[in-house]
Write an enzyme that holds these catalytic residues in place. Structure first.
Site, short mmCIF file in Angstrom:
data_model
loop_
_atom_site.label_atom_id
_atom_site.label_comp_id
_atom_site.label_asym_id
_atom_site.label_seq_id
_atom_site.Cartn_x
_atom_site.Cartn_y
_atom_site.Cartn_z
CE LYS A 185 -4.28 0.66 2.48
NZ LYS A 185 -4.88 0.52 3.80
C1 E4P Z 1 -8.31 1.41 3.80
O1 E4P Z 1 -7.42 0.88 3.19
C2 E4P Z 1 -8.12 2.20 5.02
O2 E4P Z 1 -7.33 1.46 5.90
C3 E4P Z 1 -9.41 2.50 5.74
O3 E4P Z 1 -10.54 2.14 5.00
C4 E4P Z 1 -9.47 3.78 6.48
O4 E4P Z 1 -10.73 3.91 7.11
P1 E4P Z 1 -11.02 5.06 8.17
O5 E4P Z 1 -11.12 6.36 7.44
O6 E4P Z 1 -12.35 4.68 8.77
O7 E4P Z 1 -9.90 5.05 9.16
#
Ligand code: E4P
Length: 272
Positions: A97
């Site tokens: 990522k």
């Molecule tokens: C996705 O890859 C992220 O980790 C995630 O969806 C972030 O979500 P949040 O905005 O609820 O922390």
């Protein structure tokens, strides 16, 4: 639409894979921090490495996104390659990522570093999930660089729009996909009226140009957002454990079950 679990908690991962409805996992540094805190409090003497290894094994055959924490292109590439080298042999399912733009100081000149890192990892044959996407153009750039997944963050856009109008809200509150009107104006951020609008615009552009990268709707906080992500054509929805559970809840299903259970004749129970 595929369902990914947005969590680094092993118990949650195991539970949903056993339930047979989990098609992948996304982790980020904040989620890993939660898992590390959980490990410190547990009697079991697991290390973070053994913990991630177990998660990868459970998820074998489905993608698991591990996020880099470095900020410069060179450093993200090195960390991404090292994470891939260490963990991909476990089950062959690691995705790295990379943030769309790792720069949190507007003047550090690193705004294209995420794109450099994506291109480089792509060239090395490492699958990439581009994260922290808040505009369709960030998604387009990431896809051009070779990202396999692009992750528009729906919930965080909704939070920002609500903050902009001084609304009181809870993290999991629903925000209308078509946006909110204030003083006769549609509340928006640079032409985006909601998190789902961001996902939808991204999907529309990708379909229009036949772009192969998958749109992974992220930062989903409630079941209705998951439905709307499906309606606008997201390829994947990643959601926390509580949202997976919320997908199944309806008061009429529960009332119906209560009545069916009361009505079941003893003769039927004895059939098998
Ligand atoms: C996705 O890859 C992220 O980790 C995630 O969806 C972030 O979500 P949040 O905005 O609820 O922390």
């Amino acid at each position: 639409m595929k369902f990914f679990l947005d969590s680094a908690i092993l118990g949650e991962i195991e539970y949903l894979y056993n339930a047979g409805i989990c098609d992948g996992i996304t982790m980020n540094p904040s989620l890993v921090k939660k898992a590390v805190e959980g490990l410190k409090g547990s009697a079991e003497k697991a290390t973070l490495e053994s913990y991630i290894t177990k998660a990868l094994k459970i998820a074998k055959g489905t993608p698991v996104s591990l996020e880099v924490t470095e900020l410069g292109a060179r450093e993200m590439i090195a960390q991404g390659k090292a994470l891939y080298k260490k963990f991909n042999p476990v089950a062959g399912n690691v995705y790295i990522k990379i943030p769309a733009d790792p720069s949190f100081d507007g003047n550090d000149g690193k705004d294209l570093d995420g794109i450099f890192a994506i291109s480089e990892l792509h060239k090395a044959g490492i699958p990439v999930n581009c994260t922290l996407i808040f505009t369709p153009e960030q998604a387009l750039a990431a896809a051009k660089a070779g990202a396999n997944f692009v992750s528009p963050f729906a919930g965080r856009i909704d939070d920002m729009l609500r903050k902009g109008i001084g609304a009181n809200f809870g993290k999991e509150d629903y925000y209308p996909a078509s946006g909110l009107v204030r003083d006769d104006q549609l509340v928006e951020d640079n032409g985006i009226v909601s998190g789902i609008d961001l996902v939808g615009q991204t999907v529309k552009i990708f379909r229009q140009y036949g772009i192969k990268s998958e749109v992974l709707a992220a930062s989903l906080r409630n079941a209705r957002q998951v439905r709307e992500a499906a309606l606008v054509g997201a390829d994947i929805a990643t959601m926390p454990f509580n949202v997976f559970r919320e997908l199944l809840i309806h008061k009429l299903t529960r009332e119906g079950m209560e009545k069916f259970t009361k009505d079941t004749p003893e003769e039927f129970r004895k059939l098998v």
